[in-house]
Design a protein around this motif. Structure first.
Motif, short mmCIF file in Angstrom:
data_model
loop_
_atom_site.label_atom_id
_atom_site.label_comp_id
_atom_site.label_asym_id
_atom_site.label_seq_id
_atom_site.Cartn_x
_atom_site.Cartn_y
_atom_site.Cartn_z
N LEU A 15 -2.49 -6.14 2.70
CA LEU A 15 -2.75 -5.46 1.85
C LEU A 15 -2.05 -5.84 0.19
CD1 LEU A 15 -3.60 -2.23 3.46
CD2 LEU A 15 -5.11 -3.39 2.33
N GLU A 16 -2.49 -6.76 -0.52
CA GLU A 16 -1.77 -7.00 -1.71
C GLU A 16 -2.12 -5.43 -2.91
OE1 GLU A 16 -2.48 -11.50 -3.07
OE2 GLU A 16 -2.62 -11.49 -0.53
N HIS A 17 -0.51 -5.40 -2.85
CA HIS A 17 -0.26 -4.15 -4.71
C HIS A 17 -0.05 -5.24 -5.98
CE1 HIS A 17 -0.15 -0.85 -6.82
NE2 HIS A 17 -1.13 -0.05 -6.38
N ILE A 46 4.62 -0.55 -4.79
CA ILE A 46 4.27 0.97 -3.77
C ILE A 46 5.35 1.49 -2.86
CG2 ILE A 46 3.11 1.33 -1.57
CD1 ILE A 46 1.51 -1.36 -1.41
N LEU A 56 -10.90 -0.32 -1.55
CA LEU A 56 -9.35 -0.07 -2.50
C LEU A 56 -9.18 0.03 -3.82
CD1 LEU A 56 -9.25 -3.71 -1.05
CD2 LEU A 56 -8.66 -1.88 0.54
N GLU A 114 -6.43 0.70 -7.05
CA GLU A 114 -4.87 0.47 -7.97
C GLU A 114 -4.77 -0.50 -8.00
OE1 GLU A 114 -1.67 2.68 -6.47
OE2 GLU A 114 -2.36 5.08 -6.92
N MET A 156 -5.76 -3.00 -5.01
CA MET A 156 -4.92 -3.48 -4.41
C MET A 156 -6.28 -4.31 -3.53
SD MET A 156 -4.21 -0.12 -2.47
CE MET A 156 -4.02 -1.12 -0.75
N LYS A 157 -5.59 -5.51 -2.65
CA LYS A 157 -6.90 -6.51 -2.07
C LYS A 157 -6.35 -6.65 -1.20
CE LYS A 157 -6.02 -10.53 -3.21
NZ LYS A 157 -6.30 -12.27 -4.54
N TYR A 158 -6.79 -7.04 -0.06
CA TYR A 158 -7.14 -7.08 1.92
C TYR A 158 -7.32 -8.85 1.95
CZ TYR A 158 -8.12 -7.30 6.78
OH TYR A 158 -7.02 -8.03 8.39
#
Length: 454
Positions: free
Chosen positions: A220-222, A226, A252, A254, A256-258
């Motif tokens: 999970l990329e933010h 976090i 997802l 803010e 975020m990317k999976y």
């Protein structure tokens, strides 16, 4: 004699593993990282299936004690006390089927099967009780004679001398499996622990794969930082983890990317690996793959042949091992010349109905089977002997080659030899009716060769 006596006394202690090799448990560790023991291996479906197939096959075969007859034949020794023990009830707690199934399971898992032999004051066997192989130890005394030590403790890993019971060879029915010293068999599970461990690892991987959502792991990329990543991870796992949450749509926030980082089981040939390990375990026990549920190589034309090969090449060696061990341990020296133990494999070797009937017809017509012989094989009532049930018949148009033409030159009543090629015309005298005239059949002529009407 002194040399041979010293050699006998110096024989090595029986071992159930190869010396100096890795084919021992060492706490059950395997290269696959999974602990494999005889008990944990049974949790693998292929191992459980193979053991159950062989154990139930041996337990379900008819087992009889026979006695040699004066005419060179055999008959069931129904009056011998050992017959009832082997055929019906070896002890008051279990049937013959359960007893043999238990011992065969021990033999397949530990490589040895043991049973305590209970005798009366006359030395006759009156009961047989199974003993756990992992609690049994086989050793030699100072004179080189074998003896058995059984540990009655509940913990199989600890062999306390306070619970040890020494048994003589006459008190133990020992059926050893494959081994190098001919006395103690090796554990097939220990020998194949790496193959079984890999199968267990594949099975566990598949279970965890579905438990984690039936999808490979990912990241999970933010875009920012976090504050509580643990909370985000647990929230994601509780929402999308597990097979019950598979294929849910994730929202997802803010930015975020999976990003998945794993590979699919198909790319990793996960299913092919599991399938190969099942065949590998079936190969260990020499069980045809179709008997453990793999029908890929089986068809209508070869399934029966594979079943017959299972009887001849898999089951028959185990049966012979059982028969000879029983005769060696349970029959006295005098009885061994008069009695023998035999499993009946005929039921497993029987073909389909049409093939059996054709075989019976050949045996009946050629004189080596009677009607009662056939009816016994088909589990039918016997035909009384006075009604011809025990008659052996042969085809009437067959005779030995040396007797061919034996009646060609047989003397006749007038002392002359018959000539088979002589043609004779016989004319009967006319018979007259009341008016002196010949009747309709007053003259009859028969043209034939001597001894045979044409």
């Amino acid at each position: 004699m002194g040399i041979f006596s010293g050699l006998f006394k110096s024989r090595d202690k029986p071992e159930n593993r190869t010396a100096g090799s890795a084919y021992a448990f060492y706490m059950g560790g395997t290269t696959a990282g999974k602990t494999v023991t005889e008990r944990s291996a049974m949790q693998m479906t292929a191992v459980y299936s193979c053991v159950r197939i062989l154990a139930e096959a041996v337990a379900g075969l008819p087992l009889h004690l026979y006695k040699y007859t004066d005419g060179g034949g055999k008959e069931k020794a129904l009056d011998h006390p050992l017959y009832r023990l082997l055929h019906d009830e070896p002890n008051p707690e279990m049937s013959s089927f359960v007893f043999r199934e238990t011992l065969m399971t021990h033999l397949l898992l530990w490589g040895n099967a043991y049973a305590q032999v209970i005798r009366n004051g006359k030395g006759e066997v009156i009961a047989l009780y199974p003993l756990m192989p992992n609690k049994m130890s086989v050793d030699r005394d100072e004179n080189g004679r074998l003896y058995y030590t059984y540990y009655r403790g509940s913990d199989e890993a600890i062999k306390n001398k306070d619970f040890a019971v020494t048994l003589q060879p006459s008190d133990v029915l020992h059926i050893p499996g494959l081994g190098f010293d001919g006395l103690v068999g090796y554990s097939p599970i220990a020998m194949a622990k790496n193959a079984i461990g890999m199968a267990i690892a594949c099975e566990e991987y598949g279970a965890k794969f579905f438990a984690n959502g039936a999808a490979p792991g990912g990241v999970l990329e933010h875009p920012g930082t976090i504050k509580d990543p643990q909370r985000v991870r647990e929230s994601w796992q509780s929402t999308f983890g597990g097979s019950g949450n598979a294929n849910k749509i994730a929202v997802l926030e803010e930015g975020m990317k999976y990003t998945p980082i794993g590979i699919s089981p198909e790319q990793a040939q996960f299913l092919e690996t599991r399938k190969f390990q099942i065949n590998e375990i079936a190969r260990i026990f020499r069980v045809p793959p179709h008997m453990v549920g793999d029908l890929e190589k089986s068809s209508f034309s070869n399934i029966e042949q594979q079943s017959l090969e299972f009887v001849k090449y898999t089951l028959d060696p185990w049966v012979v091992r059982w028969e000879q061990s029983i005769q060696r341990a349970l029959l006295s020296q005098g009885e061994k010349a008069e009695y023998f133990v035999k499993f009946n494999l005929e039921g497993l070797l029987r073909g389909d109905y049409q093939s059996r009937m054709n075989g019976y017809a050949i045996g009946r017509q050629n004189g080596w089977m009677s009607a009662n012989d056939i009816r016994e094989l088909e589990n039918l009532d016997r035909i009384p002997a006075e009604e011809g049930g025990d008659l052996y018949l042969i085809n009437g148009n067959m005779l030995p080659l040396k007797n061919a033409g034996a009646f060609a030159n047989t003397p006749t009543d007038d002392g002359k030899e018959e000539n088979p090629d002589e043609e004779v015309l016989e004319v009967e005298e006319p018979s007259t009716d009341g008016d002196g005239s010949g009747g309709e059949d007053s003259v009859s002529q028969r043209y034939h060769r001597r001894g045979k009407l044409v």
